[in-house]
Write a protein that holds these residues in place. Structure first.
Motif, PDB file in Angstrom:
ATOM      1  N   ARG A 175      -0.421  -3.729  -7.096  1.00 58.75           N
ATOM      2  CA  ARG A 175      -1.203  -3.985  -5.885  1.00 58.75           C
ATOM      3  C   ARG A 175      -0.377  -3.559  -4.665  1.00 58.75           C
ATOM      4  O   ARG A 175       0.827  -3.803  -4.602  1.00 58.75           O
ATOM      5  CB  ARG A 175      -1.602  -5.451  -5.779  1.00 58.75           C
ATOM      6  N   LEU A 176      -1.095  -2.946  -3.712  1.00 57.97           N
ATOM      7  CA  LEU A 176      -0.462  -2.449  -2.487  1.00 57.97           C
ATOM      8  C   LEU A 176      -0.862  -3.359  -1.341  1.00 57.97           C
ATOM      9  O   LEU A 176      -2.054  -3.619  -1.124  1.00 57.97           O
ATOM     10  CB  LEU A 176      -0.905  -1.009  -2.218  1.00 57.97           C
ATOM     11  N   TRP A 177       0.133  -3.815  -0.588  1.00 58.11           N
ATOM     12  CA  TRP A 177      -0.087  -4.799   0.472  1.00 58.11           C
ATOM     13  C   TRP A 177       0.467  -4.293   1.795  1.00 58.11           C
ATOM     14  O   TRP A 177       1.486  -3.600   1.841  1.00 58.11           O
ATOM     15  CB  TRP A 177       0.600  -6.121   0.139  1.00 58.11           C
ATOM     16  N   ASP A 184      -5.041  -1.860  -1.686  1.00 59.16           N
ATOM     17  CA  ASP A 184      -5.402  -0.993  -2.802  1.00 59.16           C
ATOM     18  C   ASP A 184      -4.764  -1.550  -4.071  1.00 59.16           C
ATOM     19  O   ASP A 184      -3.870  -2.409  -4.007  1.00 59.16           O
ATOM     20  CB  ASP A 184      -4.913   0.442  -2.559  1.00 59.16           C
ATOM     21  N   SER A 185      -5.241  -1.062  -5.216  1.00 56.50           N
ATOM     22  CA  SER A 185      -4.631  -1.425  -6.493  1.00 56.50           C
ATOM     23  C   SER A 185      -4.839  -0.277  -7.472  1.00 56.50           C
ATOM     24  O   SER A 185      -5.790   0.498  -7.360  1.00 56.50           O
ATOM     25  CB  SER A 185      -5.232  -2.725  -7.050  1.00 56.50           C
ATOM     26  N   ILE A 186      -3.918  -0.168  -8.429  1.00 59.91           N
ATOM     27  CA  ILE A 186      -4.035   0.816  -9.499  1.00 59.91           C
ATOM     28  C   ILE A 186      -3.641   0.132 -10.803  1.00 59.91           C
ATOM     29  O   ILE A 186      -2.877  -0.838 -10.806  1.00 59.91           O
ATOM     30  CB  ILE A 186      -3.150   2.063  -9.266  1.00 59.91           C
ATOM     31  N   PHE A 197      -0.792   5.620  -5.418  1.00 60.33           N
ATOM     32  CA  PHE A 197      -1.701   5.231  -4.337  1.00 60.33           C
ATOM     33  C   PHE A 197      -1.808   6.458  -3.424  1.00 60.33           C
ATOM     34  O   PHE A 197      -0.823   6.852  -2.795  1.00 60.33           O
ATOM     35  CB  PHE A 197      -1.147   4.044  -3.549  1.00 60.33           C
ATOM     36  N   THR A 198      -2.978   7.058  -3.334  1.00 63.05           N
ATOM     37  CA  THR A 198      -3.101   8.350  -2.659  1.00 63.05           C
ATOM     38  C   THR A 198      -3.551   8.197  -1.204  1.00 63.05           C
ATOM     39  O   THR A 198      -4.304   7.280  -0.847  1.00 63.05           O
ATOM     40  CB  THR A 198      -4.098   9.253  -3.396  1.00 63.05           C
ATOM     41  N   LYS A 209       5.733   2.389  12.011  1.00 54.24           N
ATOM     42  CA  LYS A 209       5.709   2.697  10.580  1.00 54.24           C
ATOM     43  C   LYS A 209       5.235   1.471   9.804  1.00 54.24           C
ATOM     44  O   LYS A 209       5.669   0.347  10.055  1.00 54.24           O
ATOM     45  CB  LYS A 209       7.089   3.133  10.105  1.00 54.24           C
ATOM     46  N   ILE A 210       4.324   1.711   8.861  1.00 56.68           N
ATOM     47  CA  ILE A 210       3.751   0.628   8.067  1.00 56.68           C
ATOM     48  C   ILE A 210       4.742   0.225   6.975  1.00 56.68           C
ATOM     49  O   ILE A 210       5.307   1.070   6.277  1.00 56.68           O
ATOM     50  CB  ILE A 210       2.418   1.064   7.435  1.00 56.68           C
ATOM     51  N   ASN A 211       4.938  -1.082   6.841  1.00 58.94           N
ATOM     52  CA  ASN A 211       5.812  -1.615   5.800  1.00 58.94           C
ATOM     53  C   ASN A 211       4.954  -1.981   4.587  1.00 58.94           C
ATOM     54  O   ASN A 211       4.368  -3.064   4.522  1.00 58.94           O
ATOM     55  CB  ASN A 211       6.569  -2.839   6.311  1.00 58.94           C
ATOM     56  N   TYR A 212       4.848  -1.059   3.659  1.00 59.67           N
ATOM     57  CA  TYR A 212       4.064  -1.305   2.451  1.00 59.67           C
ATOM     58  C   TYR A 212       4.870  -2.140   1.465  1.00 59.67           C
ATOM     59  O   TYR A 212       6.096  -2.006   1.351  1.00 59.67           O
ATOM     60  CB  TYR A 212       3.684   0.009   1.786  1.00 59.67           C
ATOM     61  N   ILE A 213       4.162  -2.999   0.738  1.00 55.38           N
ATOM     62  CA  ILE A 213       4.763  -3.799  -0.325  1.00 55.38           C
ATOM     63  C   ILE A 213       3.962  -3.566  -1.601  1.00 55.38           C
ATOM     64  O   ILE A 213       2.733  -3.597  -1.586  1.00 55.38           O
ATOM     65  CB  ILE A 213       4.767  -5.299   0.031  1.00 55.38           C
ATOM     66  N   VAL A 214       4.672  -3.308  -2.698  1.00 54.14           N
ATOM     67  CA  VAL A 214       4.029  -3.134  -3.998  1.00 54.14           C
ATOM     68  C   VAL A 214       4.393  -4.322  -4.880  1.00 54.14           C
ATOM     69  O   VAL A 214       5.573  -4.687  -4.995  1.00 54.14           O
ATOM     70  CB  VAL A 214       4.463  -1.818  -4.663  1.00 54.14           C
TER      71      VAL A 214
END
Length: 357
Positions: A175-177, A184-186, A197-198, A209-214
């Motif tokens: 899951r992408l946060w 999003d999720s894959i 995650f495209t 800048k976005i701080n993505y968390i997986v």
């Protein structure tokens, strides 16, 4: 003057010594006009006045996102470039200039455009005071690529990632946060080890800048170790699942003694062989093991095997009370429980075994 804008000039044909005079036609200068005199070769002249007024446009630059190295702004008359200026730090400002009127005297309506910059959207705003503001907003898109590794040797953080795939692996959901919001999720299936995650924006609306968390949905028997995202054009995340170990313990469940399994801890899904009983309990027979103290769970006998689940296991000794051998006199059953406080000792004894005849 208007409306004819025509007139006649007259002068002597010869000078004082009889030579024919060669005349020239000139115009008294008019502010903001160039003057051109053309001899029509028929005794007439045409004087053309061309307006020389210019207009200037001040331009300043705003960056939403990382600041670029330079930006080129153009002044356009339709499809024709009239002027250009390159803006650079520290001012990020400049001026464009062009004629006010076209060849037939109509005032020119100009447009301001920017030479496209990779990964930026350009917005030109007319400030309605003769100046323009050009805003560049970053629109960079990246893929976030997740690499999956399985570590079945039990080391918490192996120096070398292990990706030896058994015949089957469970489906894995990533899951992408962004903060507390899932965006999003894959899911990886059938032993897949790479997911993507495209087309995710690298910057938010403010240019930060976005701080993505997986994160990874829990997988029984494994601890996840997540590294990244690391940026290298795209973003890369490495997820290693390390197999967990669990304990098997034996509970006397009313008996006495100790038992330790020297094979502890057991790797998840490894084979466990149930030990023989070493506990004792007076006037009780051992009948086997059970995963619940009251015998309501799964029963095992010594030597049985089971696969280690994703949690510790306690096996409880199961006991069956046995009676004293038959003989003269009343049958006596050894009861380890203390007597009832409300009864006298003799009465309690009589209550349990009966009065002698």
């Amino acid at each position: 003057t208007a409306p004819d804008w025509a007139g006649t000039l007259e002068g002597p044909k010869y000078d004082d010594v009889g030579n024919e005079i060669v005349y020239t036609i000139v115009e008294v200068p008019i502010d903001n006009y160039d003057s051109e005199v053309v001899d029509n070769e028929d005794g007439s002249f045409t004087i053309t006045n061309t307006n020389t007024e210019t207009v200037e446009f001040d331009v300043d630059k705003v960056w939403v996102g990382p600041v670029g190295q330079s930006a080129t702004i153009k002044l356009m008359n339709g499809q024709t470039e009239v002027d250009s200026v390159t803006l650079t730090a520290p001012d990020w400002a400049g001026t464009l200039e062009g004629p006010k009127y076209d060849d037939v005297g109509n005032e020119i309506v100009y447009t301001i455009v920017e030479v496209p910059i990779d990964n930026y959207d350009s917005e030109v705003v007319d400030n309605e005071d003769g100046s323009f503001t050009v805003t560049n907003k970053i629109n960079q898109i990246v893929d976030i690529i997740v690499y999956k590794y399985w570590n079945d040797n039990g080391q918490q953080q192996p120096q070398v990632r292990i990706a030896i795939e058994p015949e089957e692996r469970p489906d894995i959901t990533f899951r992408l946060w962004i903060g507390d919001e899932e965006v999003d999720s894959i899911t990886l299936s059938d032993g897949e080890t790479v997911g993507t995650f495209t087309d995710k924006p690298l910057y938010d609306e403010l240019g930060e800048k976005i701080n993505y968390i997986v994160t990874e949905d829990s997988i029984p028997g494994y601890d996840p170790f997540i590294e990244g995202p690391y940026e290298d054009g795209n973003l890369y995340v490495y997820v290693t699942n390390t197999i967990k170990y669990f304990e098997v313990s034996y509970d006397a469940n009313g008996g006495s003694g100790t038992m330790d399994d020297e094979n502890n801890p057991y790797k998840y899904n490894s084979l466990v062989t149930v030990l023989a009983n070493a506990f004792t309990r007076s006037n009780y027979n051992f009948t086997g093991w059970n995963t619940a103290a009251n015998g309501s769970g799964t029963s095992y006998a010594a030597g049985n095997t089971f696969e280690m689940p994703a949690h510790d296991v306690t096996l409880y000794a199961q006991w069956s009370r046995r009676s004293s051998p038959p003989g003269p006199g009343p049958e006596i059953i050894d009861d380890p429980e203390p007597p009832l406080a409300e009864l006298e000792k003799f009465d309690h004894f009589a209550y349990v075994i009966g009065y002698p005849e």
